[in-house]
Design a protein around this motif. Structure first.
Motif, PDB file in Angstrom:
ATOM      1  N   GLY A   1      24.777  57.998  19.734  1.00 26.41           N
ATOM      2  CA  GLY A   1      25.533  58.681  20.777  1.00 26.41           C
ATOM      3  C   GLY A   1      25.718  57.887  22.057  1.00 26.41           C
ATOM      4  O   GLY A   1      26.235  58.418  23.040  1.00 26.41           O
ATOM      5  N   LEU A   2      25.304  56.629  22.070  1.00 31.18           N
ATOM      6  CA  LEU A   2      25.539  55.815  23.259  1.00 31.18           C
ATOM      7  C   LEU A   2      27.018  55.432  23.317  1.00 31.18           C
ATOM      8  O   LEU A   2      27.670  55.280  22.290  1.00 31.18           O
ATOM      9  N   SER A   3      27.531  55.247  24.537  1.00 31.99           N
ATOM     10  CA  SER A   3      28.901  54.762  24.680  1.00 31.99           C
ATOM     11  C   SER A   3      28.932  53.306  24.227  1.00 31.99           C
ATOM     12  O   SER A   3      27.887  52.662  24.103  1.00 31.99           O
ATOM     13  N   ARG A   4      30.153  52.812  23.993  1.00 29.98           N
ATOM     14  CA  ARG A   4      30.291  51.428  23.539  1.00 29.98           C
ATOM     15  C   ARG A   4      29.550  50.466  24.480  1.00 29.98           C
ATOM     16  O   ARG A   4      28.837  49.564  24.054  1.00 29.98           O
ATOM     17  N   ARG A   5      29.730  50.738  25.785  1.00 28.73           N
ATOM     18  CA  ARG A   5      29.146  49.851  26.786  1.00 28.73           C
ATOM     19  C   ARG A   5      27.612  49.953  26.766  1.00 28.73           C
ATOM     20  O   ARG A   5      26.914  48.943  26.737  1.00 28.73           O
ATOM     21  N   ASP A   6      27.110  51.193  26.789  1.00 28.05           N
ATOM     22  CA  ASP A   6      25.660  51.391  26.800  1.00 28.05           C
ATOM     23  C   ASP A   6      25.014  50.814  25.543  1.00 28.05           C
ATOM     24  O   ASP A   6      23.914  50.261  25.592  1.00 28.05           O
ATOM     25  N   ALA A   7      25.713  50.961  24.408  1.00 30.52           N
ATOM     26  CA  ALA A   7      25.165  50.451  23.149  1.00 30.52           C
ATOM     27  C   ALA A   7      25.033  48.927  23.220  1.00 30.52           C
ATOM     28  O   ALA A   7      24.053  48.348  22.748  1.00 30.52           O
ATOM     29  N   LYS A   8      26.030  48.290  23.832  1.00 41.29           N
ATOM     30  CA  LYS A   8      25.992  46.827  23.982  1.00 41.29           C
ATOM     31  C   LYS A   8      24.833  46.410  24.888  1.00 41.29           C
ATOM     32  O   LYS A   8      24.102  45.465  24.587  1.00 41.29           O
ATOM     33  N   VAL A   9      24.680  47.126  26.005  1.00 44.13           N
ATOM     34  CA  VAL A   9      23.614  46.814  26.968  1.00 44.13           C
ATOM     35  C   VAL A   9      22.246  46.970  26.304  1.00 44.13           C
ATOM     36  O   VAL A   9      21.375  46.101  26.424  1.00 44.13           O
ATOM     37  N   ARG A  10      22.088  48.083  25.598  1.00 40.26           N
ATOM     38  CA  ARG A  10      20.808  48.347  24.929  1.00 40.26           C
ATOM     39  C   ARG A  10      20.523  47.266  23.875  1.00 40.26           C
ATOM     40  O   ARG A  10      19.402  46.778  23.756  1.00 40.26           O
ATOM     41  N   ALA A  11      21.561  46.903  23.111  1.00 37.56           N
ATOM     42  CA  ALA A  11      21.398  45.885  22.071  1.00 37.56           C
ATOM     43  C   ALA A  11      20.977  44.557  22.700  1.00 37.56           C
ATOM     44  O   ALA A  11      20.053  43.884  22.218  1.00 37.56           O
ATOM     45  N   ALA A  12      21.640  44.196  23.799  1.00 40.99           N
ATOM     46  CA  ALA A  12      21.325  42.926  24.449  1.00 40.99           C
ATOM     47  C   ALA A  12      19.883  42.925  24.958  1.00 40.99           C
ATOM     48  O   ALA A  12      19.162  41.932  24.831  1.00 40.99           O
ATOM     49  N   ALA A  13      19.454  44.068  25.522  1.00 35.62           N
ATOM     50  CA  ALA A  13      18.089  44.156  26.051  1.00 35.62           C
ATOM     51  C   ALA A  13      17.070  43.985  24.926  1.00 35.62           C
ATOM     52  O   ALA A  13      16.049  43.282  25.086  1.00 35.62           O
TER      53      ALA A  13
ATOM     54  N   ASP B   1      25.536  41.064   6.651  1.00 40.82           N
ATOM     55  CA  ASP B   1      26.863  40.557   6.993  1.00 40.82           C
ATOM     56  C   ASP B   1      27.252  40.822   8.443  1.00 40.82           C
ATOM     57  O   ASP B   1      28.342  40.462   8.870  1.00 40.82           O
ATOM     58  N   LEU B   2      26.350  41.478   9.173  1.00 44.61           N
ATOM     59  CA  LEU B   2      26.642  41.743  10.578  1.00 44.61           C
ATOM     60  C   LEU B   2      25.763  40.873  11.455  1.00 44.61           C
ATOM     61  O   LEU B   2      24.659  40.495  11.063  1.00 44.61           O
ATOM     62  N   SER B   3      26.232  40.580  12.666  1.00 48.20           N
ATOM     63  CA  SER B   3      25.410  39.828  13.604  1.00 48.20           C
ATOM     64  C   SER B   3      24.262  40.715  14.074  1.00 48.20           C
ATOM     65  O   SER B   3      24.302  41.942  13.923  1.00 48.20           O
ATOM     66  N   GLY B   4      23.235  40.100  14.634  1.00 54.59           N
ATOM     67  CA  GLY B   4      22.116  40.860  15.174  1.00 54.59           C
ATOM     68  C   GLY B   4      22.590  41.859  16.214  1.00 54.59           C
ATOM     69  O   GLY B   4      22.179  43.021  16.225  1.00 54.59           O
ATOM     70  N   LEU B   5      23.511  41.400  17.057  1.00 55.24           N
ATOM     71  CA  LEU B   5      24.058  42.251  18.115  1.00 55.24           C
ATOM     72  C   LEU B   5      24.768  43.468  17.515  1.00 55.24           C
ATOM     73  O   LEU B   5      24.543  44.606  17.930  1.00 55.24           O
ATOM     74  N   ASP B   6      25.626  43.213  16.506  1.00 53.57           N
ATOM     75  CA  ASP B   6      26.367  44.308  15.868  1.00 53.57           C
ATOM     76  C   ASP B   6      25.413  45.296  15.200  1.00 53.57           C
ATOM     77  O   ASP B   6      25.610  46.505  15.265  1.00 53.57           O
ATOM     78  N   ASN B   7      24.380  44.769  14.545  1.00 54.99           N
ATOM     79  CA  ASN B   7      23.398  45.634  13.900  1.00 54.99           C
ATOM     80  C   ASN B   7      22.852  46.661  14.882  1.00 54.99           C
ATOM     81  O   ASN B   7      22.808  47.856  14.595  1.00 54.99           O
ATOM     82  N   LEU B   8      22.451  46.181  16.056  1.00 56.63           N
ATOM     83  CA  LEU B   8      21.830  47.062  17.041  1.00 56.63           C
ATOM     84  C   LEU B   8      22.862  47.962  17.712  1.00 56.63           C
ATOM     85  O   LEU B   8      22.601  49.124  17.995  1.00 56.63           O
ATOM     86  N   GLU B   9      24.058  47.387  17.947  1.00 56.42           N
ATOM     87  CA  GLU B   9      25.097  48.151  18.625  1.00 56.42           C
ATOM     88  C   GLU B   9      25.530  49.355  17.781  1.00 56.42           C
ATOM     89  O   GLU B   9      25.730  50.458  18.295  1.00 56.42           O
ATOM     90  N   ILE B  10      25.669  49.128  16.459  1.00 58.72           N
ATOM     91  CA  ILE B  10      26.079  50.215  15.564  1.00 58.72           C
ATOM     92  C   ILE B  10      25.070  51.361  15.632  1.00 58.72           C
ATOM     93  O   ILE B  10      25.444  52.533  15.691  1.00 58.72           O
ATOM     94  N   ILE B  11      23.798  51.025  15.658  1.00 56.90           N
ATOM     95  CA  ILE B  11      22.788  52.082  15.708  1.00 56.90           C
ATOM     96  C   ILE B  11      22.856  52.816  17.039  1.00 56.90           C
ATOM     97  O   ILE B  11      22.788  54.044  17.090  1.00 56.90           O
ATOM     98  N   GLY B  12      23.073  52.064  18.125  1.00 56.19           N
ATOM     99  CA  GLY B  12      23.248  52.701  19.425  1.00 56.19           C
ATOM    100  C   GLY B  12      24.420  53.666  19.422  1.00 56.19           C
ATOM    101  O   GLY B  12      24.332  54.787  19.924  1.00 56.19           O
ATOM    102  N   ARG B  13      25.533  53.238  18.799  1.00 56.10           N
ATOM    103  CA  ARG B  13      26.725  54.089  18.731  1.00 56.10           C
ATOM    104  C   ARG B  13      26.434  55.334  17.900  1.00 56.10           C
ATOM    105  O   ARG B  13      26.864  56.426  18.251  1.00 56.10           O
ATOM    106  N   LEU B  14      25.712  55.162  16.797  1.00 59.25           N
ATOM    107  CA  LEU B  14      25.365  56.315  15.959  1.00 59.25           C
ATOM    108  C   LEU B  14      24.479  57.294  16.721  1.00 59.25           C
ATOM    109  O   LEU B  14      24.514  58.495  16.479  1.00 59.25           O
TER     110      LEU B  14
END
Lengths: 279, 322
Positions: free
Chosen positions: B106-118, B91-104
């Motif tokens: 310990g990445l900041s919101r911004r870093d998690a987004k960057v990492r997910a996009a990469a 039920d989550l987008s691919g981006l959200d899937n990766l971002e949530i794991i980044g946040r878990l």
């Protein structure tokens, strides 16, 4: 096969392997943060599948319409006075309906294998369970405001003040969290998703109907009244009636709080244990 | 050199059934170890234990010196896991899937987004990134799953049958990714049932069968352990099979079997002289032949011979075309 990593030349040309540094330990702050991230994960799912919010929005509205306009006249003489009586009831009913999601959501997460992913990460063990309960509490709060707005639309008025209203919502959500703990135990124990769904709905039916939610207690037979009067649902609804329309608050609120604390104290730890052993 | 993953005498039972019966294993840093084995061999059990999802009954395992049980948190910080079933939130987008794991992690919101996009870019999921994963094809979900296991830049990556159900194109792409990661220093423990996958990726192979390690070595070493070749003789009339058998035994070529289903006789040969002897003997007995061929053992056959009982070997042998 094409040139593979097996060849000694490739092996020798690899960059040197760096031995990793150790990870910082998990503290309470980190655990809280993990739970909040997990809660935001659950809430973000509403974007992908808004239908998951129907139980917290449309369902209580439909129940309100049915009860107020179908039974209202018969129960209270006219629909207007029944709305007054019934609203605290439907607010509590909404909380019970939303609490099902706790068990169902946990069962779904285990079913898809995503819990294995979270468990293989350096994430607090409490995150999935705590995040689930937090996000359901948020859904319950949203649901309260939706149903209140609708109730005002069809003639309901809060006769006290905003503080009393907030206190009522606080009590309702607290009650919802207690129900969620029970729901979590069901979700982590029952074997299949349909079973979880059924049990998480069914166990609350006696609480819902054996209460002062829909009708005054006085018309019930004596033995039933004995049950209804100690039913936490009755206590929560009566306290909310007092808080929204005026009347006694302290007695039922105290009883409801004892129930809430007791249920969380018993079912919270059981849910944690079930979560730990469930694969 | 210290091992990235060190497994000592690990055992595990489920109820009364032993799943692992004393497994010893060492994976060197930066190595791709292929863990082969038939269904039920204990591959997934081993991976689950090494991922801290299960605990062993006895024995120890360490990842970079950290004990799986005592230092589970440290182990989790080092590992990445891609299981048999793509563990993504539908039920989550691919981006959200990766971002949530980044946040878990310990990445900041911004870093998690960057990492997910990469990672979306690396796995060719940029276009699909904002769509819910439930609508992805099987291959896309697998790629997202692998991307999710890489958010934390794991030092040790467990891939449990990563290409099961993927089309050839997606498989090749995933192989490239795994090779690149190993080249960059990630240690990879790969379980698979596909010999070509093991052959293409693994530096070293371990055969797990019935909860034990039954063979270990490079592809070449394992194939060499199964010495010799197999000759298959198919008479026009299957009724001649006993004659073929008797003729070859009389010529001193023993150890053959009749594969009635395939209408053929199989006999192991160890030298070119024996191959010639088979041909002469068959020619002399006058049986009309529909086919005769010689097969060298592939990794497939080596795998079968090293892991399976004689009965299932013969049954499977009839399917091996070479």
């Amino acid at each position: 096969m094409t040139a593979t990593v097996n060849s000694p030349a490739v092996l020798a040309s690899r960059p040197p392997v760096v031995v990793p540094a150790s990870a910082p330990p998990l503290g309470l702050g980190t655990a809280v943060r993990h739970a909040l991230v997990m809660a935001s994960r659950n809430l973000r799912k509403l974007r992908g599948d808004p239908g998951q919010l129907l139980d917290a929005t449309v369902m209580p509205i439909v129940f309100t319409l049915a009860f107020v306009y179908v039974f209202g006249g018969a129960i209270a003489g006219d629909t207007g006075s029944y709305i007054e009586y019934f609203m605290p009831g439907i607010m509590a009913l909404t909380v019970t309906i939303v609490s099902r999601t706790t068990g169902v959501g946990l069962a779904v997460d285990f079913g898809t294998g995503i819990v294995d992913r979270f468990r293989s990460l350096p994430v607090a063990r409490s995150a999935v369970l705590a995040g689930r309960i937090i996000s359901d509490a948020v859904r319950m709060t949203i649901a309260q405001f939706v149903i209140l707005a609708f109730a005002v639309l069809i003639g309901f008025r809060v006769h006290t003040g905003p503080l009393e209203l907030l206190a009522a919502i606080g009590l309702l959500v607290g009650f919802g969290v207690a129900l969620s703990c029970v729901s979590a135990v069901i979700g982590l124990t029952a074997r299949s998703l349909p079973t979880v769904d059924t049990i998480a709905t069914l166990w609350m039916v006696p609480l819902q109907f054996g209460s002062s939610m829909f009708v005054p207690v006085e018309t019930m037979p004596g033995w039933l009244q004995a049950f209804v009067k100690v039913n936490p649902m009755t206590l929560v609804v009566d306290a909310c009636r007092g808080l929204l329309s005026g009347g006694e608050v302290a007695g039922p609120a105290l009883g409801a709080s004892i129930w809430i604390v007791g249920a969380v104290a018993v079912f919270g730890p059981i849910a944690v244990l079930r979560y730990r052993v469930k694969r | 050199m210290n091992a990235a993953v060190q497994v000592d005498d690990l055992t595990k039972r489920f109820g009364g059934t032993p799943a692992l019966r004393g497994v010893n294993l060492a994976v060197a840093p930066g190595e791709i170890l292929g863990l082969l084995g038939p269904n039920g061999a204990g591959k997934t059990t081993l991976v689950r234990i090494l991922s801290t999802l299960d605990t062993a009954d006895s024995g120890t395992a360490r990842v970079y010196g950290y004990d799986l049980v005592r230092d589970a948190h440290q182990v989790r910080a080092l590992i990445g896991l891609t299981g048999q079933f793509a563990a993504v939130d539908k039920d989550l987008s691919g981006l959200d899937n990766l971002e949530i794991i980044g946040r878990l992690l310990g990445l900041s919101r911004r870093d998690a987004k960057v990492r997910a996009a990469a990672l979306l870019e690396r796995f060719d999921l940029v276009e699909a990134g904002r769509k819910v994963a439930g609508g992805y094809s099987g291959g896309m979900r697998r790629r997202l799953d692998l991307a999710a296991s890489l958010v934390g830049r794991p030092t040790v990556l467990y891939l449990d049958e990563p290409t099961t159900g993927l089309d050839p194109h997606s498989r090749a792409a995933l192989w490239d990714t795994v090779r690149q990661m190993a080249y960059d220093g990630t240690t990879v423990l790969l379980t698979t049932q596909y010999m070509d996958e093991a052959e293409a990726l693994a530096d070293r192979l371990v055969l797990l069968d019935g909860g034990r390690i039954t063979a270990e070595g490079t592809t070449a070493e394992l194939c060499a352990r199964v010495r010799g070749r197999t000759m298959r003789i198919r008479p026009v009339d299957p009724a001649d099979l006993p004659t073929v058998a008797a003729t070859l035994v009389a010529a001193g070529l023993t150890g053959g079997t009749v594969v009635a289903d395939a209408g053929q006789y199989q006999v192991p040969v160890n030298s070119d002289e024996q191959v010639t002897a088979v041909v002469w003997a068959i020619a002399a007995c006058g049986v009309a032949l529909a086919g005769i061929d010689t097969g060298t053992p592939s990794l497939d056959e080596a795998f079968l011979r090293l892991t399976q009982s004689e009965a299932s070997l013969v049954a499977a042998g009839s399917e091996v075309s070479r």
